[in-house]
Design an enzyme around this catalytic site. Structure first.
Site, PDB file in Angstrom:
ATOM      1  N   GLU A 163       1.114   4.549  -2.115  1.00  0.00           N
ATOM      2  CA  GLU A 163       1.571   4.663  -0.228  1.00  0.00           C
ATOM      3  C   GLU A 163       2.351   4.886   0.051  1.00  0.00           C
ATOM      4  O   GLU A 163       3.630   4.485   0.134  1.00  0.00           O
ATOM      5  CB  GLU A 163       0.423   3.799  -0.112  1.00  0.00           C
ATOM      6  N   GLY A 195      -2.949   2.507  -5.326  1.00  0.00           N
ATOM      7  CA  GLY A 195      -1.998   3.487  -5.478  1.00  0.00           C
ATOM      8  C   GLY A 195      -1.413   3.381  -4.548  1.00  0.00           C
ATOM      9  O   GLY A 195      -1.098   2.680  -3.653  1.00  0.00           O
ATOM     10  N   ASN A 248      -9.056   7.230   1.629  1.00  0.00           N
ATOM     11  CA  ASN A 248     -10.782   6.840   1.405  1.00  0.00           C
ATOM     12  C   ASN A 248     -11.682   6.291   2.330  1.00  0.00           C
ATOM     13  O   ASN A 248     -11.253   5.336   3.064  1.00  0.00           O
ATOM     14  CB  ASN A 248      -9.906   6.253   0.214  1.00  0.00           C
ATOM     15  N   SER A 275      -4.702   6.373  -3.226  1.00  0.00           N
ATOM     16  CA  SER A 275      -6.040   5.860  -2.668  1.00  0.00           C
ATOM     17  C   SER A 275      -6.963   7.379  -2.451  1.00  0.00           C
ATOM     18  O   SER A 275      -6.710   8.045  -1.771  1.00  0.00           O
ATOM     19  CB  SER A 275      -5.705   5.404  -1.130  1.00  0.00           C
ATOM     20  N   GLY A 276      -8.303   7.166  -3.254  1.00  0.00           N
ATOM     21  CA  GLY A 276      -8.394   8.380  -2.610  1.00  0.00           C
ATOM     22  C   GLY A 276      -9.412   9.224  -3.851  1.00  0.00           C
ATOM     23  O   GLY A 276      -9.998   9.760  -3.810  1.00  0.00           O
ATOM     24  N   SER A 297     -11.853   2.634   0.458  1.00  0.00           N
ATOM     25  CA  SER A 297     -10.517   2.664  -0.336  1.00  0.00           C
ATOM     26  C   SER A 297     -10.472   0.933  -0.345  1.00  0.00           C
ATOM     27  O   SER A 297     -10.780  -0.258   0.300  1.00  0.00           O
ATOM     28  CB  SER A 297      -9.334   2.908   0.918  1.00  0.00           C
ATOM     29  N   SER A 298     -10.270   0.598  -1.787  1.00  0.00           N
ATOM     30  CA  SER A 298      -9.667  -1.282  -2.470  1.00  0.00           C
ATOM     31  C   SER A 298      -8.528  -1.408  -1.723  1.00  0.00           C
ATOM     32  O   SER A 298      -7.451  -0.814  -2.109  1.00  0.00           O
ATOM     33  CB  SER A 298      -9.885  -1.236  -3.823  1.00  0.00           C
ATOM     34  N   THR A 312     -11.334   3.419  -8.236  1.00  0.00           N
ATOM     35  CA  THR A 312     -13.176   1.997  -7.895  1.00  0.00           C
ATOM     36  C   THR A 312     -14.703   1.998  -8.237  1.00  0.00           C
ATOM     37  O   THR A 312     -14.583   1.597  -9.180  1.00  0.00           O
ATOM     38  CB  THR A 312     -13.381   1.619  -6.461  1.00  0.00           C
TER      39      THR A 312
END
Length: 843
Positions: free
Chosen positions: A429, A427, A200, A151-152, A203-204, A156
């Site tokens: 986590e 991603g 992030n 994440s980050g 973040s999605s 995206t």
């Protein structure tokens, strides 16, 4: 120079100062700062450094020494010194998030990479997208871009750049606005599915697979499939995190005339948007983002009335979170909501429902027995859980409706022949407290890692064996046992679904079943602390999950009485959302319990048959994940590994420890080894002859079989036998050889085209010369005739003038002559008469 381990930089450079002999126990080194070091040699010597000329190679496979410190050093040097965020790693593109905008995505850059081979220009996501586009057009096979990372890490953004490349290069066939529609889906999906987290700002919180359809190399439409929306974020946010962007966009634009009827205020005024105490995200303008979202809605054909109705539902969710539920007594046996509660009144007004009914079913649950039906009062906490469950369910239905409307706008009537898919999914986590959401996310990443292993490692090595190609096996970590632990028979998901079916099922009893069944597994551990939790050894590391909330979240239970109120709402859009609820995507339930188990079981008795047989979240997610894996397996995958350089989101700051953790987890190092030592390109003999027939001579075509023809042709073209291998049904090439053959084919076809063009141009010139000569002759004939006729007319006029002049001069001369004759005769007559009379007189 060698690499030695370091606690801060992971690896440090050192120079050997004394000669080393086999058997020495110490290696004498000098560090970069000049300090001397006696490095003890234990099992093996430290890895050697690459020459400086190779340290910044744009393809890590080209390094002389392929190992972890060399890869880490090359990435760090390219990132910090050259500001290069993209690097090839065999078949993988490594992308490092710069945390700042870079001028490398303009339209000029897109056209610069269009039509070019990989390796001709610097590594770029456009180069990988062009390779996928070219293979789709050339071979007619579906392609996919699998974007993964923490994440980050920039997944995206990479997906958006890839979409922009395909829509720009592919153009649009028959619909000039399709490109704008495909790109307009991004701000909508980000507004409703992305949120700020500690890692992030954008973040999605869901996974998406965007399938762009092509027909004759032109974009015809697109389809978005979504996975695992994190609905729990609607009602709860951790510190320094935010709810979904759309709520803050509405609050920031509350003063707009068309939104004033929603009674919105600042985001800090609502319980569902103030828990994280982070009203604004860094580098975000919520008011401007709402304009972008509404503009994207308009491009996708969603009318203004539907937009305002949608905003009305979202505002009602915010007001729902502000409804105050009070307990009747200290024992907590009942609860109530004040009739004059402002938030309740706004919620009911916006949705067109009765406040008395909402209050009743928030604080009570209907129980149905064999003989009677009665109401059971809920405690304050149970009522709050029901309120939050309703809010999450409403948002989940809104998100599903958004996805369906976007797909309707992007759908192509004529269909598509081929497609390119872009997978942008959450991603891996790992937090201090990991619950059902993190378990599902990491399960999805395990499946993606297995697909990567199958494509890059297993299929590679098995094909070499099948084709009888000399090959040294490369060891890799297979995560199939971990996946079996999760989804296999009597696995974690099976036991969870079984516990959800039990009348008295609980998180504690489920945890005990896990301990009894899987303690012998190498990928399952029990924490030392006395609590209901378990540890799964994932491919990226060990993660401890807290069992609290797993059972209720997997049930995904929502009070049917409250849903029934929304079905009867005066809001047309809201009634449409709840009239027929489908399984458009799999969503997560809240972090809290959605009500007492007794109430849930009772409400289920009154549900329709379709709701009684509703599948659990784990079952739905497992099925959707299986379909995703089948879809990806039917395409040619292209991998983009996004790396997060630091946890502080600082531009061009490289944390070696964080980077190497991600490199170890995503298989980049093993990919380098297998790409460098193997044959990454392979063609069947028929495909080779179809593609490179222009390079085969007549003598070679006279051979008996396709394999013999290819062998003779490659022996002449490549000359070095180590550059290729002929298998049973395919020919295998080392890295770079296909590009060399493409260059030879290009030169041969260019020479043939030049020859054809030369003869064609000669024929065209000769034809044009003959036509010009005929035209000139015709013009000359007519010009000469016109000139001859003009001369003739002049001659005729001249002759006529001479005749006229001659006659006129003759007449004038004769007239003058006759006059003179007459005058002379007259004079003579008078003179003779005078002389005669004079003579007569004299005589």
């Amino acid at each position: 120079r060698v690499w030695i381990p370091d606690s801060v930089e992971v690896w440090r450079v050192a120079e050997i100062t004394r000669g080393y002999k086999e058997g020495d126990s110490v290696l004498h080194l000098r560090l970069e700062d000049g300090l001397a070091l006696a490095y003890p040699i234990e099992s093996q010597l430290p890895p050697l450094c690459n020459p400086d000329c190779l340290s910044d190679a744009n393809d890590l496979v080209a390094l002389s020494y392929l190992h972890e410190p060399a890869v880490l050093h090359s990435l760090r040097r390219r990132f910090l010194e050259a500001n290069a965020i993209y690097t090839y790693c065999g078949i993988i593109l490594v992308a490092i998030n710069p945390y700042k905008p870079l001028p490398i995505y303009e339209e000029e850059v897109i056209y610069a990479y269009s039509g070019r081979e990989m390796g001709d220009m610097d590594p770029h996501i456009f180069a990988l997208a062009e390779e996928a586009y070219k293979q789709m057009v050339r071979f007619g096979k579906n392609q996919s871009l699998i974007i993964s990372g923490e994440s980050g890490a920039g997944k995206t953004a990479s997906a958006k750049y890839a979409m922009r490349y395909f829509t720009t290069v592919g153009g649009c066939l028959g619909n000039s606005s399709m490109e704008e529609k495909v790109l307009a889906s991004s701000p909508i999906m980000e507004a409703f599915g992305n949120a700020k987290t500690t890692r992030n700002d954008n973040s999605s919180r869901f996974g998406k697979y965007i399938e762009i359809g092509f027909n004759q190399a032109h974009v015809t439409g697109a389809t978005i499939k979504t996975y695992l929306l994190e609905k729990s974020r609607v009602t709860f946010q951790a510190k320094a995190e935010r709810n979904y962007h759309i709520f803050y966009q509405l609050c920031a634009s509350a003063t707009l005339p068309e939104l004033q009827s929603l009674s919105l205020r600042g985001s800090e005024s609502f319980h569902y948007t103030c828990q994280g105490r982070c009203a604004a995200a860094q580098r975000a303008n919520d008011a401007a983002d709402l304009d972008s979202t509404r503009h994207a809605f308009s491009l996708l054909g969603i009318p203004e009335a539907d937009q305002l109705e949608l905003f009305r539902i979202l505002a009602s969710i915010l007001h729902l979170g502000n409804i105050v539920v009070r307990g009747k007594d200290r024992r907590g046996d009942g609860c109530f909501v004040e009739p004059a509660d402002e938030a309740l009144e706004l919620f009911c007004t916006l949705l067109g429902v009765e406040s008395l009914q909402v209050t009743r079913w928030l604080c009570h649950r209907k129980l149905v027995t064999a003989s009677e039906t009665y109401l059971k009062p809920l405690s304050r906490q149970q009522a709050l859980d029901s309120r939050d469950a309703l809010a999450k369910h409403m948002y989940g239905q809104v998100f599903r409706w958004i996805v369906s409307r976007v797909n309707r706008a992007l759908r192509s009537l004529e269909g598509h022949h081929t497609s390119v898919g872009i997978l942008d999914i959450y991603g891996f986590e790992m937090f201090e407290l990991n619950s059902f959401e993190q378990f599902c996310i990491n399960y999805a990443n395990e499946k993606l890692q297995q697909l990567f292993n199958l494509h890059v490692f297993k299929l590679e090595q098995e094909e070499y064996v099948t084709e009888e190609i000399p090959w040294v096996f490369v060891d890799f970590c297979d995560n199939q046992p971990c996946i079996e632990l999760i989804e296999g028979r009597l696995g974690i998901l099976d036991l969870l679904n079984e516990e959800c079916k039990m009348p008295q099922g609980s998180d504690g009893s489920w945890a005990q079943k896990l301990y009894q069944t899987h303690l012998g597994s190498s990928h399952f551990q029990k924490p030392k602390r006395p609590m209901d939790a378990f540890v799964v050894c994932h491919f990226a590391g060990k993660v401890e999950y807290q069992c609290d909330g797993f059972v209720e979240k997997n049930r995904d239970a929502v009070p049917e009485e409250l849903v029934g109120l929304l079905r009867a709402s005066k809001s047309g859009l809201l009634a449409e959302l709840f009239l027929e609820e489908g399984d458009g995507h799999v969503s997560l339930q809240s972090r809290r319990s959605s009500g007492p188990r007794m109430g849930v079981r009772s409400s289920r008795r009154s549900l329709p048959s379709s709701q009684k047989n509703k599948k659990s979240i784990a079952t739905q997610f497992k099925a959707s994940l299986t379909r995703l894996m089948e879809m990806l397996s039917s395409t040619t995958p292209h991998y983009i590994r996004c790396i997060k350089p630091n946890d502080g989101k600082q531009p061009f700051v490289f944390d070696s420890r964080r980077a190497v953790e991600q490199l170890r987890a995503c298989g980049v190092l093993d990919t380098i080894r297998i790409s460098a030592s193997g044959y990454p390109s392979r063609w069947t003999y028929q495909e080779f002859l179809v593609r490179y027939r222009a390079l085969v001579s007549k003598e070679e075509l006279a051979s008996t079989g396709e394999k013999q023809i290819c062998s003779l042709a490659l022996g002449r073209l490549l000359q070095d036998p180590s550059k290729y291998q002929c298998g049973n049904s395919k020919v295998f090439f080392r890295a770079g050889q296909v590009a060399y053959l493409e260059e030879l084919r290009y030169q041969r076809l260019r020479a043939a085209c030049t020859l054809l063009q030369r003869h064609l141009r000669g024929w065209l010139v000769r034809r044009r010369l003959g036509q010009a000569r005929a035209a000139a002759t015709c013009l000359q004939r007519h010009a000469r005739g016109w000139r001859a006729r003009r001369v003739t007319r002049v001659l005729r006029r001249t002759r006529a003038a001479v005749v006229l002049q001659k006659t006129l001069r003759m007449v004038l001369a004769r007239r003058s002559y006759l006059c003179m004759c007459q005058a002379a005769i007259t004079i003579q007559a008078f003179a003779r008469g005078m002389f005669a009379r004079r003579l007569y007189q004299q005589v």
